[in-house]
Design a protein around this motif. Structure first.
Motif, PDB file in Angstrom:
ATOM      1  N   ILE A 107     155.452  10.909 104.062  1.00 30.27           N
ATOM      2  CA  ILE A 107     154.708  11.603 105.112  1.00 30.27           C
ATOM      3  C   ILE A 107     153.852  12.716 104.527  1.00 30.27           C
ATOM      4  O   ILE A 107     152.704  12.914 104.927  1.00 30.27           O
ATOM      5  CB  ILE A 107     155.684  12.145 106.177  1.00 30.27           C
ATOM      6  CG1 ILE A 107     156.360  10.993 106.913  1.00 30.27           C
ATOM      7  CG2 ILE A 107     154.966  13.050 107.172  1.00 30.27           C
ATOM      8  CD1 ILE A 107     157.523  11.408 107.777  1.00 30.27           C
ATOM      9  N   GLU A 108     154.407  13.444 103.557  1.00 29.67           N
ATOM     10  CA  GLU A 108     153.626  14.518 102.932  1.00 29.67           C
ATOM     11  C   GLU A 108     152.433  13.959 102.170  1.00 29.67           C
ATOM     12  O   GLU A 108     151.332  14.532 102.202  1.00 29.67           O
ATOM     13  CB  GLU A 108     154.509  15.341 102.002  1.00 29.67           C
ATOM     14  CG  GLU A 108     153.781  16.537 101.405  1.00 29.67           C
ATOM     15  CD  GLU A 108     154.701  17.481 100.672  1.00 29.67           C
ATOM     16  OE1 GLU A 108     154.183  18.453 100.077  1.00 29.67           O
ATOM     17  OE2 GLU A 108     155.925  17.267 100.693  1.00 29.67           O
ATOM     18  N   LYS A 109     152.615  12.833 101.477  1.00 30.68           N
ATOM     19  CA  LYS A 109     151.500  12.221 100.760  1.00 30.68           C
ATOM     20  C   LYS A 109     150.436  11.709 101.727  1.00 30.68           C
ATOM     21  O   LYS A 109     149.233  11.798 101.451  1.00 30.68           O
ATOM     22  CB  LYS A 109     152.011  11.062  99.905  1.00 30.68           C
ATOM     23  CG  LYS A 109     152.902  11.471  98.742  1.00 30.68           C
ATOM     24  CD  LYS A 109     152.136  12.265  97.692  1.00 30.68           C
ATOM     25  CE  LYS A 109     153.011  12.553  96.479  1.00 30.68           C
ATOM     26  NZ  LYS A 109     152.286  13.352  95.459  1.00 30.68           N
ATOM     27  N   LEU A 110     150.868  11.186 102.868  1.00 33.53           N
ATOM     28  CA  LEU A 110     149.915  10.647 103.833  1.00 33.53           C
ATOM     29  C   LEU A 110     149.140  11.750 104.554  1.00 33.53           C
ATOM     30  O   LEU A 110     147.932  11.645 104.743  1.00 33.53           O
ATOM     31  CB  LEU A 110     150.639   9.783 104.866  1.00 33.53           C
ATOM     32  CG  LEU A 110     151.224   8.457 104.393  1.00 33.53           C
ATOM     33  CD1 LEU A 110     152.036   7.811 105.497  1.00 33.53           C
ATOM     34  CD2 LEU A 110     150.120   7.520 103.930  1.00 33.53           C
ATOM     35  N   GLY A 111     149.849  12.790 104.989  1.00 34.00           N
ATOM     36  CA  GLY A 111     149.216  13.776 105.860  1.00 34.00           C
ATOM     37  C   GLY A 111     149.187  15.196 105.357  1.00 34.00           C
ATOM     38  O   GLY A 111     148.750  16.093 106.080  1.00 34.00           O
ATOM     39  N   GLN A 112     149.704  15.456 104.151  1.00 38.49           N
ATOM     40  CA  GLN A 112     149.626  16.755 103.461  1.00 38.49           C
ATOM     41  C   GLN A 112     150.684  17.763 103.908  1.00 38.49           C
ATOM     42  O   GLN A 112     150.929  18.739 103.200  1.00 38.49           O
ATOM     43  CB  GLN A 112     148.241  17.394 103.619  1.00 38.49           C
ATOM     44  CG  GLN A 112     147.100  16.530 103.104  1.00 38.49           C
ATOM     45  CD  GLN A 112     145.753  17.206 103.254  1.00 38.49           C
ATOM     46  OE1 GLN A 112     145.659  18.420 103.204  1.00 38.49           O
ATOM     47  NE2 GLN A 112     144.727  16.416 103.431  1.00 38.49           N
ATOM     48  N   PHE A 113     151.321  17.569 105.058  1.00 36.85           N
ATOM     49  CA  PHE A 113     152.255  18.575 105.544  1.00 36.85           C
ATOM     50  C   PHE A 113     153.659  18.334 104.988  1.00 36.85           C
ATOM     51  O   PHE A 113     154.181  17.228 105.047  1.00 36.85           O
ATOM     52  CB  PHE A 113     152.317  18.568 107.069  1.00 36.85           C
ATOM     53  CG  PHE A 113     151.040  19.002 107.732  1.00 36.85           C
ATOM     54  CD1 PHE A 113     150.451  20.216 107.405  1.00 36.85           C
ATOM     55  CD2 PHE A 113     150.432  18.205 108.677  1.00 36.85           C
ATOM     56  CE1 PHE A 113     149.272  20.616 108.010  1.00 36.85           C
ATOM     57  CE2 PHE A 113     149.253  18.593 109.289  1.00 36.85           C
ATOM     58  CZ  PHE A 113     148.671  19.809 108.955  1.00 36.85           C
ATOM     59  N   PRO A 114     154.309  19.391 104.485  1.00 35.26           N
ATOM     60  CA  PRO A 114     155.645  19.248 103.911  1.00 35.26           C
ATOM     61  C   PRO A 114     156.736  19.302 104.980  1.00 35.26           C
ATOM     62  O   PRO A 114     156.485  19.646 106.137  1.00 35.26           O
ATOM     63  CB  PRO A 114     155.754  20.463 102.993  1.00 35.26           C
ATOM     64  CG  PRO A 114     154.951  21.514 103.702  1.00 35.26           C
ATOM     65  CD  PRO A 114     153.785  20.764 104.318  1.00 35.26           C
ATOM     66  N   THR A 115     157.953  18.969 104.578  1.00 35.71           N
ATOM     67  CA  THR A 115     159.103  19.182 105.449  1.00 35.71           C
ATOM     68  C   THR A 115     159.405  20.674 105.517  1.00 35.71           C
ATOM     69  O   THR A 115     159.290  21.399 104.524  1.00 35.71           O
ATOM     70  CB  THR A 115     160.342  18.446 104.911  1.00 35.71           C
ATOM     71  OG1 THR A 115     160.512  18.786 103.520  1.00 35.71           O
ATOM     72  CG2 THR A 115     160.206  16.955 105.048  1.00 35.71           C
TER      73      THR A 115
END
Length: 478
Positions: A107-115
Motif C-alpha cells: 500500500i505504501e509503494k502504491l500510494g506513498q502513505f505509510p502505516t
C-alpha cells in the motif's frame, strides 16, 4: 450517374469501416487487459464508426495533458505535508507482525502513505446517525472543515450539512467543499450557490462541457467520500451527502468509518491533493498537518487510487489481499465486475481452504451492470465461493475483511470502473477489534440474505442467461 455515385459512396463507406477495424486491431490491445481488448474489438467489428467515436471519447483511462502536468507538481508542492506525515513524532510507524508487513508495504509503494499507529476507528452503519455525527463535528469545528463527496444533493440531508457549513463559515472556520461535477450534476448549481452565499469555498471536481477550455472526460470521475474536520476527525466510506432514498424507490444502506488519530492527516493530504488539482491552490499550512502526542489505537493507512495515480490501483491491492488470506475473506460491494486476476485469486483462495464470501444487493440501480455481474456467479459458485444476495435494502456499502487482521473500507466498488477509471480512497486497518466489529455487520448481512446455490442458479431461464452473457461482453467498458 446516380447509381454510380451510390456505388462509389458505398465503396468508400465499406473501405472506411475496414480501415477502422484494421487500425483498431493494432491500437486497442496496446496496454489493455485481454478482457477489455476483447470487448472493444467486438464493438469495433460490429459497429466500427460508432465504436471509433466512443473510443475517442472514453477509450483511454487518462486525463488531459494539462492535468497530468499539474499532478506531476503535486509531490513537490505537498512536500511539507508528506514530510510531517512520515516523520513527525505524532505519526510514528508501528511494529507489524510478518503476515501484515507485505500488504502494508504494498500500500505504501502504491500510494506513498505509510502505516500509522494510534488511531481510533468507529464503524458507522446507520445512515441518519452518520449525518448527525458529521453535522455535530462540523458544529464543533475550530479551524477547518474539508468535504469531498461524489454526490452532494440539495435535499433534506444536503441542506442539513450546508447549514452546518454555513454556521461554521460565519464563525470564521475555513470551509472547503469539493463535489464531483457529474455525480452531483442534478443539484450542483443550487449547492454551489447556497454554499457560496454562506461563505464556503466550493468547487466542482472534473467539470465537463463541450465549450469548456479544460473539460474533463465524463467517465473519469472523483468517486471519493471524505470529510476532515480540524485535521483531527476524519470520515471515509461509501455514503454520499444525499437522502437514503435517492432513486427508484431504493433505500441505500451504507457503511462509513469515523477515525481520529494520525491517519486523519493522510485523508487530509488526499483532500489537499484533489483541491490542488481543481484549483491550483496549495494547502500545506502547518495548521492543517498538526503534531500531537501519539496515543494507543489501531494501525491504519490510506490508499488513494485513480487515473491520477497510474500505479495506485485498488484492484491490485484487493487481489493481493485475497492471495494472502489464510482463513476467511468477505467482500461486500454493490457492483461486482472483476478482472481475470481477481477471479483467479478468489478461486485459488478457495482451493487453499479459505472461506470466501461475496455479499451483493438483490436490488439494483444499474440494470446492465447487474446483469453483467450475475454472469460471473455460476463460475464462482462452482469454485466454492459463497454468494449472499442481500434483500433488505440497496446495500451500497463497500468493504472487505481478510482473516482476523485486515479491514478495508472505502469508496471503491469491486469493479473495473473503480479499479481503473474512478478516483477512489480506501482506509486499511490492521486491528482485530475493528475487524471483529466489521464482521458483526457482515454477519448481519448474511442473516438478511439469500444464499445462492449452483443448482438454483442453473435453473435460470435461457433468456436470462443470454441477457447476462450479452451484458458481460460490455463488462470491461462499464
Amino acid at each position: 450517374m446516380l447509381l454510380s455515385d451510390s456505388a462509389a459512396w458505398a465503396g468508400a463507406y465499406l473501405a472506411l469501416e475496414w480501415t477502422i477495424r484494421v487500425v483498431m486491431l493494432v491500437v486497442v490491445p496496446f496496454r489493455r487487459s485481454p478482457d477489455a481488448a476483447r470487448s472493444w474489438l467486438t464493438l469495433v467489428f460490429f459497429l466500427p464508426i460508432p465504436a471509433l467515436a466512443i473510443y475517442l471519447l472514453i477509450g483511454r483511462p487518462t486525463y488531459p495533458r494539462w492535468r497530468r502536468d499539474r499532478f506531476a507538481k503535486l509531490p513537490k508542492l505537498l512536500a511539507i505535508a508528506i514530510k510531517q506525515i512520515a516523520h513527525s513524532h505524532f505519526c510514528r510507524r508501528p511494529f507489524l507482525p510478518s503476515n501484515l508487513e507485505e500488504p502494508a508495504l504494498l500500500i505504501e509503494k502504491l500510494g506513498q502513505f505509510p502505516t500509522l499507529a494510534g488511531n481510533d476507528v468507529e464503524i458507522c452503519p446507520n445512515y441518519d446517525q452518520l449525518i448527525d455525527n458529521v453535522v455535530s463535528d462540523i458544529n464543533r469545528a475550530k479551524r477547518s472543515v474539508h468535504l469531498l463527496f461524489y454526490i452532494f444533493a440539495d435535499d433534506a440531508t444536503g441542506r442539513r450539512v450546508m447549514e452546518a457549513l454555513g454556521q461554521a463559515a460565519r464563525r470564521g472556520i475555513a470551509c472547503r467543499v469539493l463535489i464531483d461535477a457529474v455525480g452531483s450534476r442534478r443539484w450542483s448549481r443550487r449547492v454551489v450557490k447556497t454554499l457560496t452565499s454562506h461563505g464556503v469555498d466550493v468547487r466542482r471536481a472534473l467539470p465537463v462541457g463541450l465549450l469548456r477550455r479544460r473539460s474533463a472526460r465524463a467517465d473519469l470521475r472523483n468517486h471519493r467520500k471524505i470529510a476532515v474536520i480540524d485535521s483531527r476527525i476524519g470520515y471515509v466510506g461509501s455514503q454520499n451527502i444525499v437522502d437514503a432514498a435517492l432513486d427508484r424507490g431504493l433505500v441505500n444502506e451504507e457503511l462509513m468509518v469515523r477515525v481520529t488519530g494520525p491517519v486523519v492527516l493522510e485523508l487530509q493530504a488526499v483532500f489537499a491533493a484533489d483541491w490542488f488539482m481543481e484549483t491550483d491552490q496549495v494547502l500545506d499550512a502547518p495548521v492543517l498537518f498538526p503534531h500531537r502526542a501519539p496515543g494507543d489505537g489501531a494501525v491504519a493507512q490510506v490508499l488513494a487510487s485513480g487515473p491520477d495515480y497510474p500505479d495506485a490501483g485498488v484492484g491490485l491491492l484487493v487481489t493481493a489481499l485475497i492471495h494472502g488470506a489464510r482463513e476467511r475473506v468477505v467482500i461486500t460491494t454493490p457492483y461486482f465486475i472483476p478482472d481475470e486476476a481477481l477471479v483467479q485469486a478468489l478461486k485459488t483462495a478457495v482451493l487453499r481452504g479459505v472461506e470466501v464470501s461475496l455479499v451483493v444487493p438483490h436490488e439494483t440501480d444499474h440494470l446492465l451492470v447487474h446483469l453483467a455481474q450475475r454472469s460471473y456467479y455460476a463460475d464462482l459458485l462452482r469454485s466454492g465461493v459463497r454468494i449472499h444476495s442481500y434483500r433488505e435494502q440497496f446495500l451500497h456499502a463497500k468493504h472487505i475483511t481478510v482473516d482476523r487482521d485486515i479491514a478495508l473500507i472505502g469508496s471503491s466498488n469491486v469493479d473495473i470502473r473503480s479499479f481503473v477509471l474512478n478516483a477512489e480512497v480506501s482506509l486499511v486497518v490492521y486491528d482485530r477489534s475493528v475487524v471483529q466489529l466489521l464482521r458483526l455487520e457482515q454477519d448481519r448481512y448474511f442473516a438478511a440474505s439469500e444464499v445462492l446455490t449452483c443448482e438454483a442458479w442453473k435453473a435460470r431461464s435461457i433468456l436470462t442467461k443470454t441477457c447476462e452473457n450479452l451484458a458481460r461482453l460490455a463488462a470491461p467498458l462499464l
